[in-house]
Design an enzyme around this catalytic site. Structure first.
Site, short mmCIF file in Angstrom:
data_model
loop_
_atom_site.label_atom_id
_atom_site.label_comp_id
_atom_site.label_asym_id
_atom_site.label_seq_id
_atom_site.Cartn_x
_atom_site.Cartn_y
_atom_site.Cartn_z
N LYS A 1 -24.23 -21.97 66.37
CA LYS A 1 -23.64 -22.58 65.18
C LYS A 1 -23.16 -23.99 65.50
CE LYS A 1 -21.57 -18.37 63.13
NZ LYS A 1 -22.31 -18.34 61.85
N ARG B 1 -25.25 -7.47 61.45
CA ARG B 1 -26.08 -6.35 60.99
C ARG B 1 -26.64 -5.56 62.17
NH1 ARG B 1 -29.83 -10.40 57.70
NH2 ARG B 1 -27.84 -11.50 57.72
N1 BES Z 1 -20.15 -14.24 60.94
C1 BES Z 1 -21.18 -14.88 60.20
C2 BES Z 1 -20.88 -14.94 58.71
C3 BES Z 1 -19.71 -15.79 58.30
C4 BES Z 1 -19.92 -17.12 57.95
C5 BES Z 1 -18.44 -15.27 58.24
C6 BES Z 1 -18.85 -17.90 57.58
C7 BES Z 1 -17.38 -16.04 57.85
C8 BES Z 1 -17.58 -17.35 57.52
C9 BES Z 1 -22.49 -14.14 60.38
O1 BES Z 1 -22.67 -13.51 61.60
C10 BES Z 1 -23.59 -15.16 60.27
O2 BES Z 1 -23.65 -15.99 61.11
N2 BES Z 1 -24.41 -15.04 59.24
C11 BES Z 1 -25.47 -15.94 59.04
C12 BES Z 1 -26.70 -15.14 58.69
C13 BES Z 1 -27.95 -15.94 58.71
C14 BES Z 1 -28.30 -16.36 60.12
C15 BES Z 1 -29.07 -15.12 58.12
C16 BES Z 1 -25.08 -16.89 57.90
O3 BES Z 1 -24.43 -16.46 56.96
O4 BES Z 1 -25.40 -18.07 58.01
MN MN Z 2 -23.45 -14.85 63.08
#
Ligand code: BES
Ligand code: MN
Ligand code: ZN
Length: 469
Positions: free
Chosen positions: A247, A321
């Protein structure tokens, strides 16, 4: 830290108060009879009060040789929502004070007291900020309602504390210790045991971290007879860097709260005994730290989940997931529950859809969805039911494995829905619901019952659902 404010019940309001709160209604009439030597309606008019919930008018009063203070507080339409706002406003008004005696608005005071306590929550490392009021003494209130509010508020505070704890402290093993602290029986799978029993999703996500993953099980069994068994599954990513699908900094710096779902499950299990819930409940927290390193899983790896299903990992940042799939499959195959509910900060996409005040519920079962939405409405953990759009299931087809963890192109979109569809594959045929709390798990504001950082979202809705089932 837990909420440092104590709620107590006193028989009646003192005649010459040092600090007393008294309610008034929208027509500026007293909302509860109390003997005050004050021209209340005139004062309220003078201060241009409207009777709205959240309004507090402070009036100095003679008290022996000194001065006491009366806080006139509006209760709006007296709905639970209005009473929550009123309770929270009072607590915020008396920060740093010793005792506030509160003449309650009458009726059910659970929501009012709960909100007053939650507004006292803060997470501090060091000396930042003013301390909360030490005691809230509710005059003539129902003991059982005040006690329930206190148990629920402390459970929310525990969930917030766990999620606010820096990830340098809270690795998966630490989370397992905190689960054990609740006092309910706990079983913990370490990496060896996870390996031996085939929890390939949790292991794959945890592989990049120096702190190995854990699966944590908490068990609550009612004292009396019961006929239902519910499993709660929580996402317990103690830090989500994204893994090799790293990220950017701005998105990463909030990810210590990526175990907020797991924290809610731990807090709920801890509170069930105190509330005397009539259902058997098993909590599962799938805990791992998602880090990039030489041992981390790679985009394009294929993993094997508990129960044998294979998944092609196209994005290591869709890790929630993967850990949940193992826990859901385990619940289905081994625990034989009547319903499974998972709670997870799963997708940024749900924040786009529902924002920061409303969480998402997905469910294969209309009755279960309705119960959860209702419980959320009652407790102010607001939930909105989202659709499991069947057409989008094709997004998760993989040419080499049973499923992929994300869509490879951008034909479907709908990131929160496809994530829910992925989870559904592992829940079996049981009534299952999934709460995506990525939008509501953190607050950007310090107001009302919220403080900046973790919110403890889900604790109140789940406790309501499980105790009134
Ligand atoms: N933990 C994140 C989701 C999240 C984002 C929680 C912002 C709280 C605040 C999750 O693991 C994630 O990274 N999701 C990705 C999924 C994508 C790679 C399909 C997302 O939402 O960008
Ligand atoms: Mn994630
Ligand atoms: Zn995550």
């Amino acid at each position: 830290m837990p909420i440092e404010t104590t709620a107590s019940v006193v028989a009646e309001a003192p005649g010459e108060p040092e600090l007393l709160a008294v309610p008034y209604a929208s027509d500026l009439s007293p909302a509860h009879p109390v003997e005050l030597h004050l021209p209340v309606p005139d004062l309220l008019e003078h201060y241009e009060a409207k009777g709205e919930a959240g309004e507090v008018v402070e009036v100095p009063v003679a008290r022996g040789d000194g001065v006491g203070r009366v806080l006139l507080y509006g209760v709006g339409d007296r709905s639970p929502r209005a009473l929550r706002r009123a309770g929270a406003a009072l607590t915020r008004k008396v920060k740093g004070k010793d005792t506030l005696t509160v003449v309650t608005p009458g009726g059910d005071v659970t929501a009012f007291v709960e909100a007053a306590l939650l507004a006292a929550y803060s997470y501090r490392i060091g000396k930042a900020g003013k301390p909360a009021v030490r005691t809230l003494a509710f005059a003539g209130a129902d003991e059982a309602q005040v006690r329930r509010a206190q148990v629920v508020a402390q459970a929310v505070a525990l969930a917030r504390d766990l999620a606010n704890t820096p990830s340098s402290v809270k690795n998966p093993a630490w989370l397992a210790e905190r689960a054990a602290d609740t006092g309910v029986p706990v079983k913990v799978w370490d990496e060896e045991r996870l390996q031996a029993e085939g929890f390939g999703g949790i292991l794959a996500v945890g592989r990049g971290s120096a702190s190995p993953p854990r699966l944590i099980q908490l068990s609550y069994t009612p004292d009396g007879p019961y006929d239902r068994h519910v499993v709660l599954v929580g996402k317990g990513i103690t830090f989500d860097s994204g893994g090799l699908s790293l990220k950017p900094t701005d998105n990463m710096k909030t990810q210590k709260t990526d175990m907020a779902g797991g924290a809610a499950v731990i807090a709920v299990l801890g509170a069930l005994t105190r509330l005397g819930a009539p259902v058997r409940v098993t909590g599962l927290v799938a805990a791992a730290e998602n880090m990039p390193s030489g041992t981390a899983q790679r985009p394009s790896d294929v993993i094997k989940h508990y129960g044998g299903r294979t998944v092609e990992v196209l994005n290591t940042d869709a890790e929630g997931r993967l850990v949940l799939a193992d826990a859901l499959a385990y619940a289905d195959v081994v625990l034989d529950p009547d319903a499974v509910v998972d709670v997870a900060t799963l997708t940024g996409a749900i924040t786009v859809a529902l924002g920061r005040n409303v969480g998402a519920v997905y469910s294969s079962d209309d009755a279960l969805a309705r119960q959860l939405v209702d419980a959320g409405q009652t407790t102010d953990d607001r939930l909105w039911r989202m659709p499991l759009v069947e057409d989008y299931a094709a997004a998760l087809k993989s040419p080499i494995a049973d499923l992929s963890n994300v869509e490879s192109g951008s034909k479907f979109g709908a990131g929160s829905i496809t994530a829910a569809l992925f989870l559904r594959e592992f829940a079996g045929e049981r009534p299952w619901a999934h709460l995506d709390i990525a939008g509501v798990g953190r607050s950007t504001v310090d107001e009302g019952t919220l403080s900046k950082g973790a919110t403890g979202f889900g604790v109140r809705a789940l406790l309501e659902w499980l105790t009134r089932i």
